[in-house]
Design a protein around this motif. Structure first.
Motif, PDB file in Angstrom:
ATOM      1  N   ILE A 104       0.875  -1.296  -0.133  1.00  0.00           N
ATOM      2  CA  ILE A 104       0.028   0.117   0.081  1.00  0.00           C
ATOM      3  C   ILE A 104       0.856   1.404  -0.046  1.00  0.00           C
ATOM      4  CG2 ILE A 104      -1.810   1.332   1.270  1.00  0.00           C
ATOM      5  CD1 ILE A 104      -2.659  -1.584   2.313  1.00  0.00           C
ATOM      6  N   ALA A 105       0.910   2.052  -1.227  1.00  0.00           N
ATOM      7  CA  ALA A 105       1.820   3.154  -1.038  1.00  0.00           C
ATOM      8  C   ALA A 105       1.296   4.358  -0.336  1.00  0.00           C
ATOM      9  CB  ALA A 105       1.703   3.557  -2.738  1.00  0.00           C
ATOM     10  N   ARG A 106      -0.263   4.611  -0.296  1.00  0.00           N
ATOM     11  CA  ARG A 106      -0.435   5.655   0.674  1.00  0.00           C
ATOM     12  C   ARG A 106      -2.127   5.099   0.992  1.00  0.00           C
ATOM     13  NH1 ARG A 106       1.591   8.124  -3.254  1.00  0.00           N
ATOM     14  NH2 ARG A 106      -0.313   7.899  -4.480  1.00  0.00           N
ATOM     15  N   GLY A 107      -2.514   5.447   2.259  1.00  0.00           N
ATOM     16  CA  GLY A 107      -3.888   5.163   2.560  1.00  0.00           C
ATOM     17  C   GLY A 107      -4.103   5.754   4.092  1.00  0.00           C
ATOM     18  N   LYS A 108      -5.471   5.538   4.297  1.00  0.00           N
ATOM     19  CA  LYS A 108      -6.037   5.903   5.612  1.00  0.00           C
ATOM     20  C   LYS A 108      -7.124   4.919   6.011  1.00  0.00           C
ATOM     21  CE  LYS A 108      -7.944   9.656   8.246  1.00  0.00           C
ATOM     22  NZ  LYS A 108      -8.293  10.885   8.326  1.00  0.00           N
ATOM     23  N   ASN A 109      -7.255   4.544   7.196  1.00  0.00           N
ATOM     24  CA  ASN A 109      -8.369   3.618   7.796  1.00  0.00           C
ATOM     25  C   ASN A 109      -8.288   2.356   7.147  1.00  0.00           C
ATOM     26  OD1 ASN A 109     -10.305   2.758   9.411  1.00  0.00           O
ATOM     27  ND2 ASN A 109     -12.068   3.721   7.915  1.00  0.00           N
ATOM     28  N   ILE A 110      -7.133   1.367   7.170  1.00  0.00           N
ATOM     29  CA  ILE A 110      -6.916   0.319   6.327  1.00  0.00           C
ATOM     30  C   ILE A 110      -6.824  -0.836   7.563  1.00  0.00           C
ATOM     31  CG2 ILE A 110      -5.186  -0.857   5.066  1.00  0.00           C
ATOM     32  CD1 ILE A 110      -4.279   1.820   3.914  1.00  0.00           C
ATOM     33  N   SER A 111      -7.799  -2.021   6.991  1.00  0.00           N
ATOM     34  CA  SER A 111      -7.654  -3.050   7.878  1.00  0.00           C
ATOM     35  C   SER A 111      -7.255  -4.364   6.919  1.00  0.00           C
ATOM     36  CB  SER A 111      -9.232  -3.240   8.134  1.00  0.00           C
ATOM     37  OG  SER A 111      -9.252  -4.459   8.994  1.00  0.00           O
ATOM     38  N   ILE A 112      -6.337  -5.013   7.500  1.00  0.00           N
ATOM     39  CA  ILE A 112      -5.744  -6.066   6.755  1.00  0.00           C
ATOM     40  C   ILE A 112      -5.773  -7.182   7.823  1.00  0.00           C
ATOM     41  CG2 ILE A 112      -3.778  -7.237   5.530  1.00  0.00           C
ATOM     42  CD1 ILE A 112      -2.922  -4.413   4.880  1.00  0.00           C
ATOM     43  N   HIS A 113      -6.615  -8.285   7.618  1.00  0.00           N
ATOM     44  CA  HIS A 113      -6.672  -9.225   8.574  1.00  0.00           C
ATOM     45  C   HIS A 113      -7.223 -10.603   8.167  1.00  0.00           C
ATOM     46  CE1 HIS A 113     -11.229  -8.870   8.627  1.00  0.00           C
ATOM     47  NE2 HIS A 113     -11.066  -7.577   8.183  1.00  0.00           N
ATOM     48  N   ASP A 114      -6.995 -11.804   9.038  1.00  0.00           N
ATOM     49  CA  ASP A 114      -7.441 -13.165   8.818  1.00  0.00           C
ATOM     50  C   ASP A 114      -7.150 -13.535   7.354  1.00  0.00           C
ATOM     51  OD1 ASP A 114      -9.121 -13.555  11.383  1.00  0.00           O
ATOM     52  OD2 ASP A 114     -10.071 -11.575  10.375  1.00  0.00           O
ATOM     53  N   ASN A 115      -5.567 -13.312   6.939  1.00  0.00           N
ATOM     54  CA  ASN A 115      -5.139 -13.791   5.982  1.00  0.00           C
ATOM     55  C   ASN A 115      -4.023 -14.666   6.037  1.00  0.00           C
ATOM     56  OD1 ASN A 115      -6.537 -11.917   3.749  1.00  0.00           O
ATOM     57  ND2 ASN A 115      -5.435 -10.389   5.283  1.00  0.00           N
ATOM     58  N   THR A 116      -3.871 -15.473   5.252  1.00  0.00           N
ATOM     59  CA  THR A 116      -2.628 -16.576   5.318  1.00  0.00           C
ATOM     60  C   THR A 116      -1.749 -15.994   3.858  1.00  0.00           C
ATOM     61  OG1 THR A 116      -3.649 -18.388   6.363  1.00  0.00           O
ATOM     62  CG2 THR A 116      -1.744 -18.722   5.108  1.00  0.00           C
ATOM     63  N   LEU A 117      -0.519 -15.715   4.221  1.00  0.00           N
ATOM     64  CA  LEU A 117       0.336 -15.348   3.378  1.00  0.00           C
ATOM     65  C   LEU A 117       1.627 -16.303   3.128  1.00  0.00           C
ATOM     66  CD1 LEU A 117       0.237 -11.497   4.186  1.00  0.00           C
ATOM     67  CD2 LEU A 117      -1.175 -12.760   2.683  1.00  0.00           C
ATOM     68  N   PHE A 118       1.827 -16.878   2.177  1.00  0.00           N
ATOM     69  CA  PHE A 118       2.963 -17.965   2.003  1.00  0.00           C
ATOM     70  C   PHE A 118       3.752 -17.393   0.910  1.00  0.00           C
ATOM     71  CE2 PHE A 118       4.732 -21.828   0.120  1.00  0.00           C
ATOM     72  CZ  PHE A 118       5.096 -22.407   1.337  1.00  0.00           C
ATOM     73  N   ASP A 119       5.172 -17.494   1.428  1.00  0.00           N
ATOM     74  CA  ASP A 119       6.305 -16.852   0.495  1.00  0.00           C
ATOM     75  C   ASP A 119       6.967 -18.291   0.039  1.00  0.00           C
ATOM     76  OD1 ASP A 119       8.376 -15.965  -0.927  1.00  0.00           O
ATOM     77  OD2 ASP A 119       9.211 -14.460   0.799  1.00  0.00           O
ATOM     78  N   SER A 120       6.864 -18.453  -1.364  1.00  0.00           N
ATOM     79  CA  SER A 120       7.162 -19.719  -2.017  1.00  0.00           C
ATOM     80  C   SER A 120       8.582 -19.390  -2.831  1.00  0.00           C
ATOM     81  CB  SER A 120       6.334 -20.241  -3.188  1.00  0.00           C
ATOM     82  OG  SER A 120       6.028 -19.456  -4.097  1.00  0.00           O
ATOM     83  N   GLY A 121       9.083 -18.253  -2.623  1.00  0.00           N
ATOM     84  CA  GLY A 121      10.383 -17.874  -3.356  1.00  0.00           C
ATOM     85  C   GLY A 121      11.517 -18.009  -2.445  1.00  0.00           C
ATOM     86  N   THR A 122      12.775 -18.037  -3.364  1.00  0.00           N
ATOM     87  CA  THR A 122      13.869 -18.360  -2.577  1.00  0.00           C
ATOM     88  C   THR A 122      15.120 -17.283  -2.856  1.00  0.00           C
ATOM     89  OG1 THR A 122      14.620 -19.661  -4.577  1.00  0.00           O
ATOM     90  CG2 THR A 122      13.778 -20.754  -2.669  1.00  0.00           C
ATOM     91  N   ASP A 123      14.553 -16.109  -3.654  1.00  0.00           N
ATOM     92  CA  ASP A 123      15.683 -15.171  -4.133  1.00  0.00           C
ATOM     93  C   ASP A 123      15.115 -13.848  -3.644  1.00  0.00           C
ATOM     94  OD1 ASP A 123      17.778 -14.302  -5.220  1.00  0.00           O
ATOM     95  OD2 ASP A 123      17.143 -14.250  -7.512  1.00  0.00           O
ATOM     96  N   ALA A 124      16.251 -12.924  -3.435  1.00  0.00           N
ATOM     97  CA  ALA A 124      15.752 -11.704  -3.061  1.00  0.00           C
ATOM     98  C   ALA A 124      17.065 -10.818  -3.257  1.00  0.00           C
ATOM     99  CB  ALA A 124      15.447 -11.598  -1.686  1.00  0.00           C
ATOM    100  N   SER A 125      16.998  -9.702  -3.595  1.00  0.00           N
ATOM    101  CA  SER A 125      18.234  -8.720  -3.855  1.00  0.00           C
ATOM    102  C   SER A 125      17.846  -7.486  -3.376  1.00  0.00           C
ATOM    103  CB  SER A 125      18.393  -8.412  -5.497  1.00  0.00           C
ATOM    104  OG  SER A 125      17.340  -7.981  -6.251  1.00  0.00           O
ATOM    105  N   LYS A 126      16.685  -6.869  -3.044  1.00  0.00           N
ATOM    106  CA  LYS A 126      16.452  -5.592  -2.197  1.00  0.00           C
ATOM    107  C   LYS A 126      16.241  -5.950  -0.709  1.00  0.00           C
ATOM    108  CE  LYS A 126      15.057  -3.255  -6.513  1.00  0.00           C
ATOM    109  NZ  LYS A 126      16.125  -2.089  -6.320  1.00  0.00           N
ATOM    110  N   THR A 127      16.550  -4.906  -0.168  1.00  0.00           N
ATOM    111  CA  THR A 127      16.187  -4.866   1.423  1.00  0.00           C
ATOM    112  C   THR A 127      14.787  -4.229   1.608  1.00  0.00           C
ATOM    113  OG1 THR A 127      17.323  -2.730   1.752  1.00  0.00           O
ATOM    114  CG2 THR A 127      18.474  -5.039   2.248  1.00  0.00           C
TER     115      THR A 127
END
Length: 565
Positions: A173-196
């Motif tokens: 989310i680049a910008r926003g107000k009054n945001i609700s993020i809940h009851d999700n399952t997030l699974f990362d299947s990747g193995t590579d990364a180059s940015k912090t």
């Protein structure tokens, strides 16, 4: 030159911190210590809309006050759904959106919200990143499963999201107000990364955000980044940092409470706090086991408090750190508050720092990186370590300010030869701290101090006690009596008044240890002022023209009754 806080200010600051109501847990803030067990995907209630439309293929959504309903799985080579209006619901209805499903795409999201929209709900289904790659390295947020340019009153819930492209995230989310993020399952299947600084849930520029009951699994980068006045609670986060620095939760201001964080790998931090708020009842386990590509040696922390942190309370957390690294220090709590007027209180936490060997640098508390806060209080914590309980300045940075430790239980874990209860790693760096009414157990002691073999004498460690002064007249308490205290040199220590019960609590030093001796008993001609006693103290009471003086020794916790008769 070390600009330490004058001794009399230490007592004034300590008294003020105890009296500050902002540092008392409210009834509504006292949460169970058990970590959450109900994080993860579940269906949530749908808001009512005037219209309903089916979605069968990738599409742009332009009709307001509409519930868009998936009636089958959707597959897209790049972006699947683009939201271009406000007041809509995307009901996945248990189906899948498969996005970025073709190599050669520069970017792609399952759902992309463009422009400035409001009252958007994305609910109840599955999102899966396909076989494509995120090729535009300079615009990685737009490869997130859900990408939001700007939105108010946004809800993202009831989703299972799987993603794996390089540097991609689940929700950005680049910008926003009054945001609700809940009851999700997030699974990362990747193995590579180059940015912090790539987070599974990124909302650092948002306002009034609630992020709760999410399960983040197998994350290779970082977990949750909240915005201003965020409330991050009851999330379950598991991270294995494969290459770069990683953080479980990053807060700017607000609450982080009842989260469970397991973070493993290279240069990892369980929770980073950079502003005001409360960090309460979290369960954090940090393991530092590998070197990283962006640092010469690994290090980590369970909680890192840094930068502009102020009016921050860290309470009732269970924090455990394990490290194998021998070059850099890893810490359960690491503080680097750069402004002397900023204050933080750590109380009722359990800290455990364990190293693989005597050379593994596992510190329970580290005051470092140009910390200058003179209003940092550690109270009623259990502080255990196999290497050092309190590290005042690492090999690079000084420990400025004058941190105060009171009523803590300080313990040694294992019996490694390199252990000291209090350490300082650099002879030319400043270090100062004051200890009142602490318990030292299982090998930890006030004598176990190592300020480096070539330490300078501006390093100062003070030990003292809690003293309660009760002023009476004819057996009755005297309120608003003036109380002055001077140490053995005649220096003013405290100016205060008794409360309605005729009481004033203060904290008096028994002695100050300075220099480089590893044992208090080691004195020589070359080691001047190794131990300087500051007691007995003179107490002066004044009320209605009456003055009473009394000399006392601060050698233990005491209650001193002074009569004006």
């Amino acid at each position: 030159m070390f600009n330490k806080t004058p001794i009399f200010l230490v007592f004034l600051l300590l008294t003020a911190l105890y009296a500050d109501a902002g540092y008392c847990l409210n009834t509504s803030d006292t949460f169970p210590k058990e970590p959450p067990t109900q994080a993860g995907v579940r269906n949530v209630e749908l808001p009512k809309r005037k219209h309903k439309l089916e979605i069968k293929t990738p599409d742009e959504l332009t009709q307001s006050d509409t519930e868009y309903i998936l009636v089958r799985d959707i597959v897209s080579a790049a972006t699947a759904i683009v939201v271009k209006t406000s007041n809509i619901t995307i009901n996945l209805n248990g189906y899948k959106i498969i996005y970025l499903n073709q190599n050669g795409s520069s970017q792609g999201s399952a759902v992309q919200i463009t422009g400035r929209q409001k009252n958007i709900h994305i609910l109840n289904g599955e999102i899966l990143q396909g076989e494509g790659r995120c090729l535009n390295e300079n615009d990685v947020p737009k490869c997130s499963a859900i990408y939001v340019q700007d939105a108010n009153d946004l809800q993202i819930a009831g989703l299972k999201i799987t993603y794996g492209a390089q540097n991609s995230s689940a929700i950005h989310i680049a910008r926003g107000k009054n945001i609700s993020i809940h009851d999700n399952t997030l699974f990362d299947s990747g193995t590579d990364a180059s940015k912090t600084n790539i987070f599974a849930i990124e909302a650092k520029n948002s306002l009034d955000t609630k992020i709760h009951n999410n399960s983040i699994r197998s994350e290779r980068q970082s977990g949750i980044s909240g915005g201003m006045n965020s409330d991050i609670y009851m999330n379950d986060i598991s991270i294995n940092s494969v290459k770069l620095a990683a953080t479980g939760i990053r807060t700017i201001s607000g609450y982080a409470r009842q989260n469970r964080i397991f973070i493993d790998g290279r240069n990892v931090t369980g929770l980073y706090a950079g502003g005001s708020g409360k960090i309460i009842s979290n369960h954090i386990q940090t393991r530092v086991t590998k070197k990283s590509e962006d640092h010469s040696d690994a290090s980590g922390a369970c909680i890192r408090v840094a930068g502009a942190a102020d009016n921050l309370e860290v309470a009732s957390n269970t924090l455990s750190l394990y490290t194998e690294t021998e070059k850099n220090v890893s810490s359960v709590i690491y503080t680097a508050i750069t402004k002397s007027s900023h204050k933080t209180m750590f109380h009722n936490n359990y800290l455990s720092a364990i190293g693989r060997s005597s050379k593994a640098k596992a510190a329970a508390v580290t005051i470092g990186e140009n910390n200058e806060s003179a209003q940092m209080l550690f109270r009623n914590n259990k502080i255990a370590s196999s290497w050092t309980n309190i590290l005042l300045g690492d090999h690079i940075n000084p420990a400025g300010g004058s941190s105060i430790f009171t009523e803590n239980t300080i313990m040694m874990i294992d019996r490694y030869t390199g252990y000291s209860t209090i350490k300082s790693l650099n002879a030319s760096r400043s270090a100062a701290a004051y200890f009142f009414n602490n318990k030292f157990e299982y090998g930890a002691s006030k004598q176990s101090i190592d300020l480096e073999p070539k330490g300078e004498l501006f390093k100062e460690i003070g030990f003292g006690w809690t003293v309660d002064i009760a002023v009476t007249n004819a057996g009755k308490p005297v309120s608003n009596a003036s109380v002055s205290i001077k140490d053995i040199t005649g220096a003013s220590i405290l100016e205060g008044t008794t409360n309605e019960k005729g009481m004033l609590r203060t904290y008096l030093l028994e002695y100050i240890f300075s220099g480089h001796s590893t044992k208090l008993s080691q004195k020589s001609k070359q080691q001047k002022n190794v131990v300087k006693y500051t007691t007995p103290h003179k107490i002066i009471i004044k009320k209605n023209g009456q003055t009473v003086e009394k000399n006392i020794k601060a050698e233990s916790n005491r209650i001193i009754i002074i009569s004006l008769e």
